[in-house]
Every structure is written in C-alpha cells, then in structure tokens.
Design an enzyme around this catalytic site. Structure first.
Site, PDB file in Angstrom:
ATOM      1  CB  ALA A   1     -23.685   1.148 -15.635  1.00 56.81           C
TER       2      ALA A   1
ATOM      3  N   GLY B   1     -26.300   0.766 -20.342  1.00 55.02           N
ATOM      4  CA  GLY B   1     -25.128   0.040 -20.839  1.00 55.02           C
ATOM      5  C   GLY B   1     -25.497  -1.287 -21.488  1.00 55.02           C
TER       6      GLY B   1
ATOM      7  CD  GLU C   1     -24.370   3.255 -23.550  1.00 54.77           C
ATOM      8  OE1 GLU C   1     -24.373   2.876 -22.357  1.00 54.77           O
ATOM      9  OE2 GLU C   1     -23.861   4.321 -23.904  1.00 54.77           O
TER      10      GLU C   1
ATOM     11  CD  GLU D   1     -27.733   5.576 -20.232  1.00 59.24           C
ATOM     12  OE1 GLU D   1     -28.817   5.882 -20.781  1.00 59.24           O
ATOM     13  OE2 GLU D   1     -27.030   4.624 -20.593  1.00 59.24           O
TER      14      GLU D   1
HETATM   15  N1  COA Z   1     -27.715  -1.319 -11.223  1.00 61.54           N
HETATM   16  C1  COA Z   1     -27.730  -1.910 -10.030  1.00 61.54           C
HETATM   17  N2  COA Z   1     -28.729  -2.687  -9.583  1.00 61.54           N
HETATM   18  C2  COA Z   1     -29.780  -2.840 -10.394  1.00 61.54           C
HETATM   19  C3  COA Z   1     -29.861  -2.237 -11.660  1.00 61.54           C
HETATM   20  C4  COA Z   1     -28.761  -1.435 -12.064  1.00 61.54           C
HETATM   21  N3  COA Z   1     -28.718  -0.854 -13.260  1.00 61.54           N
HETATM   22  N4  COA Z   1     -31.044  -2.566 -12.226  1.00 61.54           N
HETATM   23  C5  COA Z   1     -31.678  -3.357 -11.344  1.00 61.54           C
HETATM   24  N5  COA Z   1     -30.929  -3.526 -10.238  1.00 61.54           N
HETATM   25  C6  COA Z   1     -31.237  -4.314  -9.051  1.00 61.54           C
HETATM   26  C7  COA Z   1     -32.251  -3.612  -8.150  1.00 61.54           C
HETATM   27  O1  COA Z   1     -31.608  -2.670  -7.333  1.00 61.54           O
HETATM   28  C8  COA Z   1     -32.802  -4.792  -7.391  1.00 61.54           C
HETATM   29  O2  COA Z   1     -31.856  -5.176  -6.412  1.00 61.54           O
HETATM   30  P1  COA Z   1     -32.338  -5.495  -4.886  1.00 61.54           P
HETATM   31  O3  COA Z   1     -33.249  -6.684  -5.029  1.00 61.54           O
HETATM   32  O4  COA Z   1     -31.069  -5.793  -4.163  1.00 61.54           O
HETATM   33  O5  COA Z   1     -33.059  -4.261  -4.418  1.00 61.54           O
HETATM   34  C9  COA Z   1     -32.826  -5.892  -8.432  1.00 61.54           C
HETATM   35  O6  COA Z   1     -31.877  -5.519  -9.437  1.00 61.54           O
HETATM   36  C10 COA Z   1     -34.159  -6.083  -9.105  1.00 61.54           C
HETATM   37  O7  COA Z   1     -34.569  -4.845  -9.651  1.00 61.54           O
HETATM   38  P2  COA Z   1     -35.977  -4.165  -9.359  1.00 61.54           P
HETATM   39  O8  COA Z   1     -35.823  -2.696  -9.559  1.00 61.54           O
HETATM   40  O9  COA Z   1     -36.504  -4.617  -8.040  1.00 61.54           O
HETATM   41  O10 COA Z   1     -36.866  -4.810 -10.512  1.00 61.54           O
HETATM   42  P3  COA Z   1     -38.173  -4.182 -11.177  1.00 61.54           P
HETATM   43  O11 COA Z   1     -38.761  -5.262 -12.018  1.00 61.54           O
HETATM   44  O12 COA Z   1     -39.043  -3.554 -10.155  1.00 61.54           O
HETATM   45  O13 COA Z   1     -37.648  -2.993 -12.127  1.00 61.54           O
HETATM   46  C11 COA Z   1     -36.175  -2.010 -13.788  1.00 61.54           C
HETATM   47  C12 COA Z   1     -36.836  -3.287 -13.249  1.00 61.54           C
HETATM   48  C13 COA Z   1     -35.220  -2.413 -14.908  1.00 61.54           C
HETATM   49  C14 COA Z   1     -37.253  -1.077 -14.353  1.00 61.54           C
HETATM   50  C15 COA Z   1     -35.419  -1.287 -12.657  1.00 61.54           C
HETATM   51  O14 COA Z   1     -34.617  -2.244 -11.992  1.00 61.54           O
HETATM   52  C16 COA Z   1     -34.538  -0.170 -13.110  1.00 61.54           C
HETATM   53  O15 COA Z   1     -35.020   0.905 -13.443  1.00 61.54           O
HETATM   54  N6  COA Z   1     -33.206  -0.397 -13.146  1.00 61.54           N
HETATM   55  C17 COA Z   1     -32.239   0.614 -13.479  1.00 61.54           C
HETATM   56  C18 COA Z   1     -32.141   0.781 -14.969  1.00 61.54           C
HETATM   57  C19 COA Z   1     -31.169   1.895 -15.333  1.00 61.54           C
HETATM   58  O16 COA Z   1     -31.375   3.028 -14.996  1.00 61.54           O
HETATM   59  N7  COA Z   1     -30.094   1.524 -16.037  1.00 61.54           N
HETATM   60  C20 COA Z   1     -29.127   2.463 -16.539  1.00 61.54           C
HETATM   61  C21 COA Z   1     -28.027   2.665 -15.586  1.00 61.54           C
HETATM   62  S1  COA Z   1     -26.905   3.910 -16.166  1.00 61.54           S
END
Ligand code: COA
Length: 260
Positions: A67, A111, A114, A134
C-alpha cells in the site's frame, strides 16, 4: 502522470496484461491505482475476446511494494473505514471469473503480496522478494493476507512472515508454496507469456467452471464441494467447447474453443 497511465493495459491475442505503472514508487498501491485496477477488471470481465489476465509491475525492480504508506499519514479511522467500504481491489481480483496470473517481477510486499495471493497463479522472477512487512508499521495485513497466506503456506510459515515482517527470496517462496514457479530474470517475460497463452488456448467455459469449483473448495466442506464439482461437470456437457474438444481428440486435430 495522466490518471489513465497509472495502470497500463496491453492486449496480446486473448491475454490482457495490467501493468501497475508507478515505478518511481516501486508501484505502491495508492487509491487511484486501486481504483484503476478495479475498473480495468470490470471491463475485462465482460470483454469476450480476453481469456486470461496477467498482473505485473512496471520497471525492473518491483511488482508492488505494498500500500502507499504516504497515504496512511494523518488518515483517521473513519477515513480508513470509508476507503475499505469501496470495492476492494483484492476481492475484485479474487472474484474475477477468468484465469489470473500474478507475474512477480521484483518486490512483492504487503498489499502487493496480498494482490498476488488473490490471483490464481503466482509466477516469480528469481530476483523477487516477498513479504508482509505491515508489522513494522504497527499494522496487520488488511488486504486478505491474514486469511489467504495461511491457506497457501500453512499457519507456521504465515505467522513467521507476518510476525517478523521479513522478506523472503523467490526460491524460499516457492518452497513454502507462496509462489508456484520461479523463473530466471532473462526468461521471465517469455515464460509468463507462454503460460498465459497456453491457458488462453483452452476452453473458456471449462476454465470458468474450474475456477468456480476450486474457489468453492476453500469455503465448502469436502462432500459439498464434490457435489458442486459433479454439477459443474454435468454443466460442461452442455457446452459447444466440450463437443469440440472431444471431436478434436477423436479426429486427431487441434481443438478450437469458442467459449460457448
Ligand atoms: N509506499 C509509498 N512509497 C513507497 C513504498 C510504499 N509502500 N515503497 C517504496 N516507496 C517509495 C519510497 O518512498 C521511495 O520514494 P522516494 O524516492 O520519493 O523517496 C521509492 O519508492 C523507492 O523506494 P526506496 O525505499 O528508496 O527503495 P529501496 O530499494 O531502498 O527499498 C523497499 C525498497 C521495498 C525495501 C522499501 O522501499 C520498503 O521497505 N518499502 C515499503 C514496503 C512496505 O512496508 N510495504 C507494506 C506497506 S503496508
């Protein structure tokens, strides 16, 4: 980005591919993206030329990273309640009557995982990483994860993923049954196409009945499910596709299914 580009739709024969197109946000599901997926699915449901739907993510890094966390900030419980009253993208995909394939080309989190679980088949690139993070946000999965994950992988593996929030690699996801196939990065797109086109060549009537019977299996006792299967099996005898399939076999030719 224009609203209509948030989810791209391409058609190759009878296979439609929906590509979540927010690669700079790792294809995180914000509200417009969810709404666009639901609206595409509604159109594809009634489009008789489409027999199989593939869902994937744009770019080479992510399927869907969950999400859109940015939207959570400052959201009130009442806002969240209202959002969840709308038709859920997860239920829209699960209820879609034609075969669906999640082509997991990278991060498949929250999500995203999911949504993949709401598809019929999950095929992952070897570089995919999957998880339900989450817990790290002080949340639980809210798109069906607490229900679909244990059904796919069993209680222990599901608890482990949801309690720890840890990501697992594609081969581990295959081992526990979260994905059905893992393919090399180079061969991924061709294999997804091959699988989708293979299924698209089968009888749409029989595919629909298989989906109906298999979906019922998770909510019905065995005896009821078996009776349901018998009824659907009988129903298949009313189809032109069944007559075509039998005739093609007996005459040693390839069947051409029309979906009638
Ligand atoms: N929601 C909103 N933005 C997200 C996102 C999410 N779930 N996942 C990644 N992004 C965005 C980051 O904020 C970043 O945006 P920015 O460039 O404007 O700062 C961009 O996508 C790239 O992500 P980044 O974190 O820089 O990449 P990474 O390779 O370092 O890490 C992940 C990748 C997937 C490990 C990390 O992005 C992450 O943990 N994301 C969240 C995953 C999550 O918790 N999902 C469940 C949500 S309920």
């Amino acid at each position: 980005m224009a609203e209509q580009d948030i989810v791209l739709r391409t058609i190759d024969g009878a296979v439609a591919t929906l590509t979540i197109n927010r690669p700079d946000k790792l294809n995180a599901l914000n509200i417009p993206t969810r709404e666009a997926i639901v609206s595409h699915l509604e159109e594809l449901e009634v489009d008789k030329s489409v027999r199989v739907v593939v869902i994937t993510g744009a770019g080479d890094k992510s399927f869907i990273a969950g999400a859109d966390i940015k939207e959570f900030e400052g959201r009130s419980p009442v806002d969240q309640f209202e959002i969840m009253r709308h038709r859920s993208v997860f239920e829209a995909l699960a209820a879609f009557s034609k075969p669906t394939i999640a082509a997991i080309n990278g991060f498949c989190l929250g999500g995203g995982c999911e949504l993949a679980m709401a598809a019929d088949i999950r095929i992952a690139s070897e570089k995919a990483k999957l998880g339900q993070p989450e817990i790290n946000l002080g949340l639980l999965p809210g798109g069906g994860g607490t229900q679909r994950l244990p059904r796919l992988v069993g209680l222990g593996a599901a608890f482990k993923l949801m309690y720890t929030g840890e990501m697992i690699k594609a081969d581990e996801a295959l081992r526990i049954g979260l994905v059905d196939e893992v393919v090399s990065v180079d061969g991924f797109s061709d294999r997804v196409t091959e699988l989708a086109q293979n299924i698209a060549g089968k009888s749409p009537v029989a595919l629909r009945l298989i989906k109906e019977a298999v979906r019922a299996s998770v909510r019905t006792p065995l005896d009821e499910g078996l009776r349901h299967e018998s009824s659907l099996f009988g129903l298949a005898f009313a189809s032109e596709d069944m007559a075509e399939g039998v005739d093609a076999f007996l005459n040693k030719r390839e069947a051409k299914f029309t979906g009638r």
